[in-house]
Design a protein around this motif. Structure first.
Motif, PDB file in Angstrom:
ATOM      1  N   LEU A   1      -8.778   0.234   0.031  1.00  0.00           N
ATOM      2  CA  LEU A   1      -7.937  -0.846  -0.499  1.00  0.00           C
ATOM      3  C   LEU A   1      -8.536  -1.444  -1.763  1.00  0.00           C
TER       4      LEU A   1
ATOM      5  N   VAL B   1       0.857  -1.178   0.000  1.00  0.00           N
ATOM      6  CA  VAL B   1       0.000   0.000   0.000  1.00  0.00           C
ATOM      7  C   VAL B   1       0.896   1.232   0.000  1.00  0.00           C
TER       8      VAL B   1
ATOM      9  N   ALA C   1      -5.899   4.835   2.687  1.00  0.00           N
ATOM     10  CA  ALA C   1      -6.163   3.592   3.416  1.00  0.00           C
ATOM     11  C   ALA C   1      -5.281   3.469   4.648  1.00  0.00           C
TER      12      ALA C   1
END
Length: 237
Positions: free
Chosen positions: A118, A82, A88
């Motif tokens: 996500l 990520v 997120a």
């Protein structure tokens, strides 16, 4: 599926009560259960409102921001796929902070928002990404420092020491979180491992050690030096 299970249990209860002539007991149990549920809910509302108010004060005072900053390095290691500045990450840290304080109801909206963010990084919307699986594992088994909801339930049922479960709760949730993270890392390593191929690629002959060291039977023998290439027994008449 869960709705069908509950419906089946209710229908079977009515059938069993009607068959045994105990409809009065079934009706009394239904009303008693409803009354107990309402009483417990009111008790939980008071405690949850108190703790969520404290959480809001901590948020305005910057305490949650500092806690999120402390969790930042761990979150980045747990979610390496990520981007660092992705929204997120903020929702994940808020979800983990609320779970640490035992505020599961307050952590749920943050977890849902984190999953939605996500999903925007998901190349295949029909399949969960490794980051989504990691978030689900952590949210399900999160370490809880203050089990607020359990303490409230014990208070409503007249426990003499409602907070005596704090130590055992920390130990149990720590073990559960460790097991969840180990399972998550193992599945991640399996997903990154290249597939094992025991067969050669299509179009190439299968070779073995014996086949490499032994000359095929149909291959002709090489001619001797200076000879005509005929077998030795054909040289002299």
């Amino acid at each position: 599926m869960v709705n069908l299970i509950w419906l089946g249990m209710i229908v079977l209860s009515f059938i069993a009560a009607a068959a045994t002539g105990r409809m009065d007991e079934l009706t009394k149990a239904a009303f008693d259960g409803a009354q107990t549920g309402v009483t417990v809910c009111f008790g939980l509302i008071s405690v949850l409102v108190f703790w969520m108010g404290l959480m809001r004060i901590a948020e305005d005072a910057g305490l949650l921001g500092k806690l999120a900053a402390l969790l930042g390095p761990a979150v980045r290691r747990l979610f390496p796929d990520v981007p660092k500045d992705h929204p997120a990450i903020g929702y994940i840290m808020s979800n983990m902070s609320a779970n640490l304080l035992g505020l599961g109801n307050a952590a749920t909206p943050m977890g849902i928002k984190a999953m939605q963010e996500l999903q925007k990084l998901n190349p295949d919307p029909r399949t969960a990404t490794p980051a989504m699986c990691t978030l689900l594992a952590i949210n399900t088994s999160s370490i809880t420092l203050v089990p607020t909801t359990l303490i409230a339930i014990r208070m409503n049922f007249g426990s003499a020491n409602p907070a005596e479960i704090v130590g055992t709760t920390i130990a149990a949730t720590a073990i559960a979180t460790g097991a969840a993270l180990l399972a998550d890392r193992w599945y991640r390593s399996r997903a990154l491992r290249p597939p094992h191929r025991s067969d050669p690629p299509a179009g190439l002959p299968r070779t073995t050690r014996a086949g490499r060291s032994r000359r095929p039977a149909e291959e002709p023998l090489p001619p001797a030096a200076g000879g005509s290439g005929r077998p030795p027994h054909a040289e002299g008449g």
